[in-house]
Write a protein that holds these residues in place. Structure first.
Motif, PDB file in Angstrom:
ATOM      1  N   GLY A  18       0.805  -1.220   0.000  1.00 53.71           N
ATOM      2  CA  GLY A  18       0.000   0.000   0.000  1.00 53.71           C
ATOM      3  C   GLY A  18       0.833   1.262   0.000  1.00 53.71           C
ATOM      4  N   ASN A  19       1.811   1.337   0.885  1.00 55.65           N
ATOM      5  CA  ASN A  19       2.718   2.480   0.920  1.00 55.65           C
ATOM      6  C   ASN A  19       4.054   2.038   1.514  1.00 55.65           C
ATOM      7  N   VAL A  20       5.124   2.737   1.133  1.00 60.47           N
ATOM      8  CA  VAL A  20       6.475   2.386   1.587  1.00 60.47           C
ATOM      9  C   VAL A  20       7.286   3.658   1.786  1.00 60.47           C
ATOM     10  N   THR A  21       8.433   3.510   2.453  1.00 61.21           N
ATOM     11  CA  THR A  21       9.350   4.638   2.600  1.00 61.21           C
ATOM     12  C   THR A  21      10.583   4.410   1.734  1.00 61.21           C
ATOM     13  N   VAL A  22      11.277   5.495   1.438  1.00 60.88           N
ATOM     14  CA  VAL A  22      12.504   5.409   0.648  1.00 60.88           C
ATOM     15  C   VAL A  22      13.547   4.560   1.370  1.00 60.88           C
ATOM     16  N   LEU A  23      13.662   4.769   2.681  1.00 64.85           N
ATOM     17  CA  LEU A  23      14.625   4.023   3.482  1.00 64.85           C
ATOM     18  C   LEU A  23      14.328   2.529   3.452  1.00 64.85           C
ATOM     19  N   GLU A  24      13.069   2.188   3.557  1.00 60.56           N
ATOM     20  CA  GLU A  24      12.647   0.786   3.535  1.00 60.56           C
ATOM     21  C   GLU A  24      13.031   0.111   2.214  1.00 60.56           C
ATOM     22  N   LEU A  25      12.778   0.790   1.106  1.00 60.92           N
ATOM     23  CA  LEU A  25      13.108   0.244  -0.213  1.00 60.92           C
ATOM     24  C   LEU A  25      14.615   0.158  -0.422  1.00 60.92           C
ATOM     25  N   SER A  26      15.324   1.173   0.080  1.00 60.71           N
ATOM     26  CA  SER A  26      16.775   1.203  -0.054  1.00 60.71           C
ATOM     27  C   SER A  26      17.411  -0.011   0.626  1.00 60.71           C
ATOM     28  N   LYS A  27      16.946  -0.338   1.827  1.00 61.16           N
ATOM     29  CA  LYS A  27      17.481  -1.489   2.554  1.00 61.16           C
ATOM     30  C   LYS A  27      17.080  -2.803   1.891  1.00 61.16           C
ATOM     31  N   LYS A  28      15.852  -2.877   1.421  1.00 59.53           N
ATOM     32  CA  LYS A  28      15.349  -4.114   0.836  1.00 59.53           C
ATOM     33  C   LYS A  28      16.078  -4.462  -0.459  1.00 59.53           C
ATOM     34  N   LEU A  29      16.333  -3.452  -1.296  1.00 58.24           N
ATOM     35  CA  LEU A  29      16.948  -3.690  -2.601  1.00 58.24           C
ATOM     36  C   LEU A  29      18.452  -3.448  -2.612  1.00 58.24           C
ATOM     37  N   GLU A  30      18.975  -2.981  -1.473  1.00 60.27           N
ATOM     38  CA  GLU A  30      20.415  -2.755  -1.321  1.00 60.27           C
ATOM     39  C   GLU A  30      20.975  -1.785  -2.360  1.00 60.27           C
ATOM     40  N   VAL A  31      20.258  -0.680  -2.537  1.00 55.94           N
ATOM     41  CA  VAL A  31      20.717   0.414  -3.390  1.00 55.94           C
ATOM     42  C   VAL A  31      20.573   1.714  -2.606  1.00 55.94           C
ATOM     43  N   SER A  32      21.154   2.787  -3.132  1.00 57.72           N
ATOM     44  CA  SER A  32      21.130   4.056  -2.412  1.00 57.72           C
ATOM     45  C   SER A  32      19.737   4.673  -2.404  1.00 57.72           C
ATOM     46  N   GLU A  33      19.509   5.550  -1.436  1.00 57.67           N
ATOM     47  CA  GLU A  33      18.238   6.267  -1.370  1.00 57.67           C
ATOM     48  C   GLU A  33      18.064   7.173  -2.576  1.00 57.67           C
ATOM     49  N   VAL A  34      19.172   7.687  -3.104  1.00 56.79           N
ATOM     50  CA  VAL A  34      19.119   8.533  -4.311  1.00 56.79           C
ATOM     51  C   VAL A  34      18.547   7.730  -5.486  1.00 56.79           C
ATOM     52  N   THR A  35      19.020   6.496  -5.631  1.00 52.09           N
ATOM     53  CA  THR A  35      18.528   5.623  -6.704  1.00 52.09           C
ATOM     54  C   THR A  35      17.043   5.331  -6.530  1.00 52.09           C
ATOM     55  N   ILE A  36      16.632   5.058  -5.292  1.00 50.31           N
ATOM     56  CA  ILE A  36      15.221   4.777  -5.019  1.00 50.31           C
ATOM     57  C   ILE A  36      14.357   5.992  -5.357  1.00 50.31           C
ATOM     58  N   ARG A  37      14.818   7.180  -4.994  1.00 45.76           N
ATOM     59  CA  ARG A  37      14.042   8.395  -5.294  1.00 45.76           C
ATOM     60  C   ARG A  37      13.873   8.582  -6.801  1.00 45.76           C
ATOM     61  N   LYS A  38      14.929   8.273  -7.555  1.00 43.83           N
ATOM     62  CA  LYS A  38      14.842   8.369  -9.021  1.00 43.83           C
ATOM     63  C   LYS A  38      13.840   7.359  -9.571  1.00 43.83           C
TER      64      LYS A  38
END
Length: 253
Positions: A18-38
């Motif tokens: 339903g909803n997620v945070t940038v930090l959560e996705l960054s840790k899950k996919l092991e990429v930077s928060e900058v990449t997740i924001r893009k």
């Protein structure tokens, strides 16, 4: 991991949660928060999600992917008319790409007598159907098989398609609007259609009027970027609206 694969994982994760945070996705996919924001910005531009403070939430599409057998039952005569007209743009001794779908299948049925034709497709049913004709050389591009649409999609499929050149590609869509925006139901399909267009000298969109005025997940292209558009003329409003936006490459049948 390819950007396409990562974005598919992000979108699937957002759909489930339903909803997620940038930090959560960054840790899950092991990429930077900058990449997740893009990645989130990309998904937002495609109309898939809404950005929130520090994350994102799902935006449900209006049109979802239908089962192939379900789509076969609708607009049968209209699809055949569109397929007949599109066949007139297929020349002997040419190489063409056929997208997946029931309307494209009608095109396939109308090109069986064209000599020395080379057909590239990701549609399992189209490939099997055309393989019975000795005058047509069929290349089936492999990859992950979609259960619903009976086609191959994904990163591997796009990578193979990129190696080819074609005289023309014939595409389908899941929805389109009065501004000439043609849409599909997934990122994978959008990337594949873009690849088809990139390797083809000409690009044709085949559609039926029942998809008009609806919206789907992702925009594929606009009317002005296509060589030609072929649509049935069952909707007077559609014809009127396309006339307003000065779409001169559209044929109504």
């Amino acid at each position: 991991m390819f950007a396409l694969e990562r974005r598919e994982k992000i979108y699937d994760y957002i759909l489930r949660n339903g909803n997620v945070t940038v930090l959560e996705l960054s840790k899950k996919l092991e990429v930077s928060e900058v990449t997740i924001r893009k990645d989130l910005s990309f998904l937002e531009k495609k109309g898939l999600i809404d950005r929130t403070f520090g994350g994102a939430m799902v935006k449900s599409p209006i049109i979802k992917e239908q089962n192939y057998l379900e789509k076969e039952k609708y607009m049968i005569n209209e699809k055949n008319l569109v397929g007949q007209k599109a066949a007139g743009f297929v020349k002997p001794s040419s190489t063409i790409i056929l997208d997946a779908g029931t309307t494209i299948m009608e095109l396939a049925k109308n090109i069986v007598n064209i000599e020395d034709l080379k057909v590239i497709t990701t549609d399992l049913k189209i490939a099997l159907f055309l393989s019975d004709f000795s005058n047509i050389e069929v290349t089936l591009i492999g990859g992950k098989v979609s259960v619903k649409s009976k086609e191959c999609i994904g990163v591997e499929t796009c990578n193979i398609v990129e190696k080819y050149n074609a005289d023309a590609c014939f595409l389908c869509c899941d929805a389109f609007d009065g501004n000439g925006n043609f849409m599909t139901t997934s990122i994978e399909k959008m990337y594949l259609k873009h690849t088809f267009m990139e390797i083809s000298e000409k690009s044709f969109m085949l559609a039926t009027s029942d998809k008009y005025g609806k919206k789907s997940m992702i925009k594929v292209t606009t009317a002005h970027k296509l060589t030609g558009i072929i649509i049935d003329k069952q909707s007077p409003k559609l014809i009127k609206d396309f006339d307003k936006i000065d779409v001169d490459n559209c044929v109504f049948v």
